[in-house]
Design a protein around this motif. Structure first.
Motif: not given
Length: 276
Positions: A154-162, A169-173, A249-255
């Motif tokens: 689950i952690a591996l899939f979660g990291a892949l999902a992140l 998010v980077y592409s859309v922004i 998730i918010l930090t990832a979006c800001l980055a």
């Protein structure tokens, strides 16, 4: 249960006392004794004092009656994710077993004490076999091996999902910033500084991020019943975990939004206007 077992396993006596030597030998005129767990006491004597209660047993002939002299703390013998079991502890002296589990507490590495334990056992009876020697860490790890493997997956899939979320998010922004290039050029030509352009770009990043976090949180709330089957020792509504997940998730979006925001701040107004 032999004397010293509860102390060795660090199981507390929450009421009453532990077994005494006379409990082991069955002193004449003295009632046979028994210890029960907290769960056992709550189940069969709710709201009552379990000390002094008597339990019947058909082990002996005629029927034996055993008196509760102590209440031990709960133990999860069925696994960390299982609820505490309703346990009854009998004195080893009165109820000997052909096969027993020997528990020893060591000051150092338990593996280093295996040879000494075997030698002590042979001193008592040279014909006794000592098998399946494991440390308590190994016992716990073995009971949790399947769950740990699932958690790792689950952690591996979660990291892949992140990673996928950050890439998306980077592409859309970035696309959203490119589409607003003319607007940023006009604002810069009218006197807006780089900080103002970065602010506008980051606001573009925060809007979908906030909406996504809210929708994700609502979806997680709807799935808490399914999550409860995979958790033990904690509740499904742990504030620290929920806030921490949202913050990550918010930090990832800001980055993901900062790089295109900085690029937008460096756009030359005249170049952007000519391109349009």
């Amino acid at each position: 249960m032999s004397p010293g077992y509860l102390e060795t396993m660090q199981i507390p006596i929450v009421a009453g006392r532990e077994f005494e030597p006379r409990d082991e030998v069955g002193e004449r005129g003295y009632n046979r004794t028994i210890l029960v767990s907290e769960s056992f006491a709550r189940r069969y004597w709710p709201g009552q004092n379990p000390l002094g209660k008597r339990i019947g047993s058909l082990i002996g002939a005629p029927e034996w009656w055993m008196t509760v002299v102590g209440v031990a703390g709960d133990v999860r013998y069925g696994g960390l994710e299982a609820p505490p079991t309703d346990d009854v502890y009998l004195p080893q002296g009165l109820y000997p077993q052909a096969a027993i589990t020997l528990v020893a507490r060591t000051a150092g590495d338990p593996v280093d004490a295996v040879a000494e334990v075997r030698a002590r056992v042979r001193e008592v009876d040279p014909h006794v076999f000592v098998t399946d020697v494991r440390s308590m860490d190994e016992v716990i790890a073995a009971s949790q091996a399947e769950r740990q493997a699932g958690t790792l997956l689950i952690a591996l899939f979660g990291a892949l999902a992140l990673v996928l979320v950050m890439a998306g998010v980077y592409s859309v922004i970035t696309q959203a910033v490119v589409q607003r290039r003319l607007e940023f050029a006009i604002r810069s030509a009218l006197g807006a500084g780089p900080a103002r352009v970065v602010y506008l770009s980051m606001r573009t990043a925060l809007r979908p991020a906030t909406i996504g976090i809210v929708i994700g949180a609502l979806g997680a709330v709807a799935l808490t019943r399914a999550l409860s089957a995979a958790l033990f020792g904690v509740g499904t509504f742990d504030a620290v975990t929920w806030v921490g997940a949202g913050a990550v998730i918010l930090t990832a979006c800001l980055a993901a939004g900062y790089i295109p925001a900085r690029r937008a701040a460096r756009i030359d107004p005249m170049t952007a206007l000519r391109a349009e």
